[in-house]
Write an enzyme that holds these catalytic residues in place. Structure first.
Site, PDB file in Angstrom:
ATOM      1  N   CYS A 145       0.816  -1.224   0.000  1.00  0.00           N
ATOM      2  CA  CYS A 145       0.000   0.000   0.000  1.00  0.00           C
ATOM      3  C   CYS A 145       0.849   1.272   0.000  1.00  0.00           C
ATOM      4  O   CYS A 145       0.332   2.355  -0.287  1.00  0.00           O
ATOM      5  CB  CYS A 145      -0.929   0.010   1.208  1.00  0.00           C
ATOM      6  N   HIS A 200      -3.550   7.147   3.361  1.00  0.00           N
ATOM      7  CA  HIS A 200      -3.914   5.866   2.758  1.00  0.00           C
ATOM      8  C   HIS A 200      -5.308   5.502   3.266  1.00  0.00           C
ATOM      9  O   HIS A 200      -5.616   5.690   4.441  1.00  0.00           O
ATOM     10  CB  HIS A 200      -2.888   4.811   3.169  1.00  0.00           C
ATOM     11  N   ASN A 205     -10.126  -0.053   0.112  1.00  0.00           N
ATOM     12  CA  ASN A 205      -8.661   0.007   0.187  1.00  0.00           C
ATOM     13  C   ASN A 205      -8.093  -0.417  -1.171  1.00  0.00           C
ATOM     14  O   ASN A 205      -8.154  -1.589  -1.528  1.00  0.00           O
ATOM     15  CB  ASN A 205      -8.191  -0.932   1.305  1.00  0.00           C
TER      16      ASN A 205
HETATM   17  O1  UT7 Z   1      -3.793  -1.349   3.724  1.00  0.00           O
HETATM   18  C1  UT7 Z   1      -2.795  -1.991   4.441  1.00  0.00           C
HETATM   19  C2  UT7 Z   1      -3.008  -1.909   5.874  1.00  0.00           C
HETATM   20  N1  UT7 Z   1      -4.223  -2.582   6.266  1.00  0.00           N
HETATM   21  C3  UT7 Z   1      -4.880  -2.137   7.293  1.00  0.00           C
HETATM   22  O2  UT7 Z   1      -4.488  -1.132   7.825  1.00  0.00           O
HETATM   23  C4  UT7 Z   1      -6.038  -2.932   7.823  1.00  0.00           C
HETATM   24  C5  UT7 Z   1      -6.064  -2.789   9.307  1.00  0.00           C
HETATM   25  N2  UT7 Z   1      -7.112  -3.557   9.985  1.00  0.00           N
HETATM   26  C6  UT7 Z   1      -8.412  -3.201   9.908  1.00  0.00           C
HETATM   27  O3  UT7 Z   1      -8.775  -2.277   9.209  1.00  0.00           O
HETATM   28  C7  UT7 Z   1      -9.375  -3.948  10.806  1.00  0.00           C
HETATM   29  O4  UT7 Z   1      -8.660  -4.760  11.699  1.00  0.00           O
HETATM   30  C8  UT7 Z   1     -10.388  -4.838  10.022  1.00  0.00           C
HETATM   31  C9  UT7 Z   1     -11.396  -3.939   9.340  1.00  0.00           C
HETATM   32  C10 UT7 Z   1      -9.659  -5.698   9.023  1.00  0.00           C
HETATM   33  C11 UT7 Z   1     -11.161  -5.739  11.001  1.00  0.00           C
HETATM   34  O5  UT7 Z   1     -11.804  -4.946  12.003  1.00  0.00           O
HETATM   35  P1  UT7 Z   1     -11.653  -5.325  13.549  1.00  0.00           P
HETATM   36  O6  UT7 Z   1     -12.460  -4.366  14.283  1.00  0.00           O
HETATM   37  O7  UT7 Z   1     -10.163  -5.335  13.849  1.00  0.00           O
HETATM   38  O8  UT7 Z   1     -12.296  -6.737  13.616  1.00  0.00           O
HETATM   39  P2  UT7 Z   1     -11.655  -8.130  14.061  1.00  0.00           P
HETATM   40  O9  UT7 Z   1     -10.719  -8.630  13.001  1.00  0.00           O
HETATM   41  O10 UT7 Z   1     -11.102  -8.028  15.435  1.00  0.00           O
HETATM   42  O11 UT7 Z   1     -12.937  -9.059  14.069  1.00  0.00           O
HETATM   43  C12 UT7 Z   1     -14.036  -8.786  14.953  1.00  0.00           C
HETATM   44  C13 UT7 Z   1     -15.163  -9.743  14.632  1.00  0.00           C
HETATM   45  C14 UT7 Z   1     -14.719 -11.199  14.528  1.00  0.00           C
HETATM   46  O12 UT7 Z   1     -15.736 -11.998  15.097  1.00  0.00           O
HETATM   47  P3  UT7 Z   1     -15.609 -12.557  16.602  1.00  0.00           P
HETATM   48  O13 UT7 Z   1     -14.354 -13.371  16.602  1.00  0.00           O
HETATM   49  O14 UT7 Z   1     -15.512 -11.344  17.460  1.00  0.00           O
HETATM   50  O15 UT7 Z   1     -16.866 -13.326  16.771  1.00  0.00           O
HETATM   51  C15 UT7 Z   1     -14.677 -11.455  13.045  1.00  0.00           C
HETATM   52  O16 UT7 Z   1     -14.871 -12.813  12.715  1.00  0.00           O
HETATM   53  O17 UT7 Z   1     -15.728  -9.419  13.355  1.00  0.00           O
HETATM   54  C16 UT7 Z   1     -15.809 -10.608  12.552  1.00  0.00           C
HETATM   55  N3  UT7 Z   1     -15.694 -10.238  11.154  1.00  0.00           N
HETATM   56  C17 UT7 Z   1     -16.757  -9.917  10.392  1.00  0.00           C
HETATM   57  N4  UT7 Z   1     -18.072  -9.866  10.647  1.00  0.00           N
HETATM   58  C18 UT7 Z   1     -18.905  -9.492   9.659  1.00  0.00           C
HETATM   59  C19 UT7 Z   1     -14.573 -10.128  10.394  1.00  0.00           C
HETATM   60  N5  UT7 Z   1     -14.891  -9.731   9.151  1.00  0.00           N
HETATM   61  C20 UT7 Z   1     -16.245  -9.606   9.128  1.00  0.00           C
HETATM   62  C21 UT7 Z   1     -17.155  -9.218   8.126  1.00  0.00           C
HETATM   63  N6  UT7 Z   1     -18.467  -9.183   8.441  1.00  0.00           N
HETATM   64  N7  UT7 Z   1     -16.766  -8.875   6.877  1.00  0.00           N
END
Ligand code: UT7
Length: 322
Positions: free
Chosen positions: A113, A249, A279
């Site tokens: 990125c 970004h 993204n």
């Molecule tokens: O561009 C390069 C750099 N990339 C980034 O900077 C990305 C950085 N990370 C993020 O933006 C965030 O971490 C994400 C958007 C990827 C994820 O958000 P989060 O708040 O960190 O969620 P999480 O990964 O901790 O997941 C929370 C919950 C999980 O369920 P449980 O385990 O709490 O039951 C996931 O399984 O959300 C669930 N989950 C979803 N639910 C519905 C993960 N993806 C989805 C989804 N829809 N698409």
């Protein structure tokens, strides 16, 4: 001519748009989850036969017109991308030839990125050294081609697109400073570990997919970007009040908001496109810059801080006057 300065910008987004409602039909997700956790509402997706170079060419044409130059003026092409058409030839050579740019140095670089920030910084050095006079700098990505559309952790995040700028010598800044960084210790937190010399058979297949520990990436991104942005301003002797625009970004609205808070900048001074583009990896910063300039918010002479963070990890900032 001591400096380099952006003379024109352009962007291209594929025609096909996928909304969060479209994704609700494919994976177990919801518009509400995607919006609140990421800020994404829709993203553009390239077609099967559309390559990164095709998008680069469209974005470049607009930037060339905007700069009021002819293709024959360009003497270097640099593209930041992790989704090139081929392993070789590199994307920039395809763009050079198809646009009718006379034979010149043309290369691509790969910093996930942060690819465009690395490319812009590299172009700036060539101009300052007097080794280039007019550089076409691109950030472009067909990242949706690497997605596993069954993996809700990643398929809701990304989109495709290309952004272009024309960089020329200038007596006044222009680009004031660039800060680049990387730390490979974090490689396993965000990667696509399939390529020419490793796991080649899996590259581009359904089993080869982007792997990301999103919440860990999030934490390092916020901390690292906050630190490098603060250092960029400090090194340049510039206070956050003097900054007109932050062009970040576009990975996640929550990361963007955290950055704005860290820099004490109201969100009105931040260009946000994540809702419309998702993204787009290396394309996100040049496309956001183009959006801000074309809708009249970013004006000539204003001070802009662009920043990015991506797989590697890699990160970087460019402080510039438009
Ligand atoms: O561009 C390069 C750099 N990339 C980034 O900077 C990305 C950085 N990370 C993020 O933006 C965030 O971490 C994400 C958007 C990827 C994820 O958000 P989060 O708040 O960190 O969620 P999480 O990964 O901790 O997941 C929370 C919950 C999980 O369920 P449980 O385990 O709490 O039951 C996931 O399984 O959300 C669930 N989950 C979803 N639910 C519905 C993960 N993806 C989805 C989804 N829809 N698409």
């Amino acid at each position: 001519m001591k400096y380099s300065r952006i003379a024109g910008t352009g962007r291209y987004l594929p025609e096909k748009v996928m909304t969060n409602a479209d994704l609700e039909k494919i994976v177990d997700t919801s518009d509400e989850w995607i919006r609140t956790r990421t800020g994404v509402e829709r993203r553009h997706v390239c077609t099967e036969d559309q390559a990164v170079s095709d998008m680069c060419i469209e974005a470049a044409k607009i930037a060339i017109e905007d700069a009021g130059i002819d293709v024959t003026d360009i003497d270097m092409v640099i593209t930041g991308t992790t989704t090139p058409d081929f392993i070789f030839p590199n994307v920039s050579t395809i763009v050079q030839h198809k646009l009718g740019i006379p034979a010149c140095a043309a290369f691509s670089l790969e910093a996930a990125c942060t690819g465009f920030i690395y490319a812009l910084s590299t172009a700036d050095k060539f101009i300052k050294a007097g080794e280039a006079k007019c550089v076409l700098v691109l950030g472009a990505e067909c990242i949706t081609k690497l997605l596993d559309w069954n993996d809700r952790n990643t398929c809701v995040l990304f989109g495709d697109g290309a952004g272009a700028v024309i960089l020329k010598p200038s007596d006044e800044p222009g680009i004031i400073s660039c800060h680049l960084g990387a730390d490979g210790q974090y490689k396993d937190l965000l990667h696509y570990p399939y390529g020419a010399s490793n796991n080649l058979a899996l590259a581009g297949t359904e089993s080869g997919k982007i792997l990301m520990t999103g919440n860990e990436v999030f934490k390092v991104a916020v901390k690292t970007l906050g630190n490098i942005a603060a250092k960029t301003l400090e090194d340049a002797g510039i206070t956050h009040e003097e900054l007109d625009w932050l062009v970040p970004h576009q990975a996640n609205i929550r990361i963007i908001q955290a950055m704005a808070k860290r820099l004490n900048m109201p969100m009105e001074k931040v260009i946000v496109t994540v809702q419309d583009h998702g993204n787009t990896s290396a394309a996100s910063v040049p496309m956001a810059l183009d959006v801000g300039i074309r809708d009249g918010r970013i004006k000539k002479g204003q001070l802009v801080l662009a920043e990015a963070f991506g797989g590697g990890f890699t990160w970087g900032t460019v402080l510039m006057r438009l």
